[in-house]
Each structure stands twice: as structure tokens, then as C-alpha cells.
Design an enzyme around this catalytic site. Structure first.
Site: not given
Ligand code: UT7
Length: 319
Positions: A109, A246, A276
Site C-alpha cells: 500500500c 492512503h 482500498n
């Protein structure tokens, strides 16, 4: 200097209600715990390089450049088309670029922040002039669709930025990447990992996560690299125009902003519509906030991410 931003999302949208027909979950639980209402799922033929190429073309168009102008392509991904060659070389070929260099970067990520930091070092060294920095993922292919603790959280997509080297001048004043701070700590592997890979299992595997443990670490780690960025530039949260974190979980984003003293009105949040998307989440969010006119030239924009490894980092950018 950031010259352009673009994104690509697959057509197929999956709502929480549809997920609730697959696993024992509910729209209410997902929204309350994460903020997510929907995610996009790539079609079988839409591999990561396909999403990445479309995002790259969109970014080149907003930059008023053509592929021939690019001499560096970095694709941040944990879901490459194949074990090798690098997805970035497939993107390079699809764009018709036959010069320069293309490679993948894997920091889960945090991949996009790591890729921005890497591109900045190539551009500031003078070895390359114009970079496509892409975050692209097909995490739907890594999910265990019987595990409600993970399959509700992720989605597919890609985002890209075009960066151009500047000759002289301070990035803080003139525009560009002001600073990057990257960290990793491999002791946390088992908290967020994929239980397969060519060398260990000869298979692709599925994503596994101890969500509560990741959550617990995330806020503190983000805090550290953001404060490093503030200290180096000698600024405070009040000097920021936009905070683009993020996009893993609305609760993590909100509590990070509160701890850092960042006004809620400066936080770009797209987790509710994209879920996500790992390395794609920040450039997807940037693309939304540039397209709707929030992020403008000369704005001071702070990116941060945290992910598997653990890896984490921040990037301060004068737009
Ligand atoms: O991008 C990389 C970084 N990743 C992250 O940042 C993710 C960080 N973690 C999180 O976002 C959150 O921890 C989650 C969203 C994954 C989970 O939220 P939580 O508030 O930490 O919930 P929990 O894991 O403590 O689970 C609470 C309850 C459990 O039931 P019991 O044990 O209390 O009876 C779970 O079994 O919720 C249950 N549960 C679900 N219920 C309905 C877990 N997943 C689901 C689900 N639907 N999908």
C-alpha cells in the site's frame, strides 16, 4: 514538477449489498467500520498492466505530453500480470515507448509513495527527464472471497502522475517534490501478507490480515513520517493545502488527521467509492481532487501511506 494526473477504474462496480450475498456481512458493518460503500472489480482480461496503461494515457493527456516524452516508467504494484517480466515493461510497450527504462516497485500500500521517492531521485540526479509514476492493482485476484474480514476491504484500479525534472530552484518555492520519508520494518510480516508466492509455495496465494493489529500500528507510523516532513520543511499542518492519505479505512484517515492537527476540510477521502486499492489508492484520490478543482497549481500537498511489510512513508509536494 507534477505535470499531469490520470486514473482508470474498471467498469464493474460491486456494492456492499452485493458482497452481503457472498459472505456474512452487511452494508451497515462495512460502512460503520471502514467508510467503504462500493469497490470496482477488474474484468478477467483487465490485468494490472491494462489498468496501468489506461491511467498512464489519461495522465499524459492532462500533461499535454505524448508517450515519446517519457524516459522513466515506474509501476508500483503487488499484483503484477506475471511473476516476470515487470508489469512496467508491459506498460512501456503498450504505450509504444522504446527508450528509457521501466521497472516495478513493490511496497504494497506504500508503493506509490515509494515510487514517487524513487522517481524524484532519478529526476534530480539528471539521469532522466520525465517520469510516469503509476500505482496499479488488481487486488480482487488476491482475495479469499470466503473471508469476510478481508474481501470487503479491497478493490481494483490504477492512477498515474507525470513528473518532469526542473532545472534549479527550490521545490518548496517553485513546485515539485519537496521531501520524501520512507520506512520499513520486516518484523511485522505476519500481520499483513499474502500466503503464496513463486519461491515459497509456487502459487499466488491469498491476502491475510490481522486488521486490528494493522490499524493499531498504522496511526502511529503515519504520524512519525508526517512529522518528519513537517520538520524538514519547517512547516505545520496549517501550511498544508491538502492531505491525501492512503485510502484503507475512513477511521484511520480521520484519526490521523485529528492527531496531526490537519483540518478535516483539507483531507481528500475516496475510500468510500474506491475501497482500498493498495498502491493505486493515492493516485486515484489525487485524480479525483485534481479533476474536481480542489488541488491546484502551487498547492502544498502531503501524501502518506502505510502497508504490508510493514512499509510506510510520506511525500510533500508543491503542486
Ligand atoms: O492498506 C493496508 C493497511 N490496512 C489497513 O489499514 C486495515 C486496518 N484495519 C482495519 O481497517 C480494521 O481493523 C478492519 C476494518 C479490518 C476491522 O475493523 P475492526 O473494528 O478492527 O473490527 P475487528 O476486526 O475487531 O472485528 C470486529 C467484529 C468481529 O466479531 P467479534 O469477534 O467481535 O464477534 C469480526 O468477526 O466484526 C466481525 N467482522 C465482521 N462482521 C461483519 C469482521 N469482518 C466482518 C464483516 N462483516 N465483513
Amino acid at each position: 514538477m507534477v505535470r499531469g494526473v490520470g486514473a482508470y477504474l474498471p467498469e464493474r462496480r460491486m456494492t456492499n449489498a452485493e458482497l452481503a450475498t457472498l459472505v456474512d456481512t452487511s452494508d451497515e458493518w462495512i460502512v460503520q467500520r471502514t467508510g467503504i460503500t462500493q469497490r470496482f472489480i477488474a474484468a478477467p482480461e483487465e490485468t494490472t498492466s491494462v489498468l496501468a496503461t489506461r491511467a498512464a494515457m489519461a495522465a499524459l493527456s492532462t500533461a499535454n505530453m505524448t508517450a515519446a516524452d517519457i524516459d522513466l516508467v515506474i509501476v508500483a504494484t503487488s499484483t503484477p500480470d506475471y511473476t516476470f517480466p515487470a508489469t512496467a515493461t508491459q506498460v512501456q510497450a503498450a504505450l509504444g515507448i522504446h527508450h528509457g527504462v521501466a521497472f516495478d516497485l513493490q511496497a504494497v500500500c506504500s508503493g506509490f509513495v515509494f515510487a514517487i521517492a524513487t522517481a524524484e531521485k532519478f529526476l534530480s540526479s539528471g539521469s532522466h527527464r520525465r517520469a510516469l509514476v503509476i500505482g496499479a492493482e488488481t487486488f480482487s485476484r488476491l482475495l479469499d472471497w470466503t473471508d469476510r474480514t478481508t474481501c470487503v476491504l479491497f478493490g481494483d484500479g490504477a492512477g498515474a502522475v507525470v513528473l518532469e525534472a526542473e532545472d534549479g530552484g527550490s521545490a518548496f518555492e517553485m513546485g515539485g517534490i519537496v521531501s520524501t520519508h520512507l520506512r520499513s520494518d520486516g518484523r511485522h510480516r505476519e500481520k499483513l501478507y499474502v500466503d503464496g508466492g513463486p519461491s515459497a509455495t509456487k502459487s499466488v496465494g491469498h491476502l491475510r490480515m490481522e486488521g486490528r493489529e494493522v490499524f493499531r500500528h498504522a496511526v502511529g507510523m503515519v504520524d512519525g513520517v508526517v512529522r518528519d516532513a513537517f520538520a524538514l520543511a519547517n512547516i505545520t499542518a496549517a501550511d498544508l493545502d491538502w492531505f491525501v492519505p492512503h485510502q484503507a479505512n475512513r477511521r484511520i484517515i480521520d484519526s490521523s488527521a485529528v492527531r496531526l492537527g490537519i483540518d478535516a476540510g483539507k483531507v481528500v477521502t475516496t475510500v468510500q467509492i474506491h475501497a482500498n486499492t493498495s498502491a493505486a489508492s493515492i493516485p486515484l484520490a489525487l485524480s479525483v481532487a485534481c479533476a474536481d478543482g480542489r488541488i491546484k497549481k502551487n498547492d502544498l500537498v502531503l501524501l502518506e501511506a502505510m502497508g504490508g511489510g510493514f512499509t510506510w512513508g510520506s511525500a510533500l509536494i508543491r503542486w
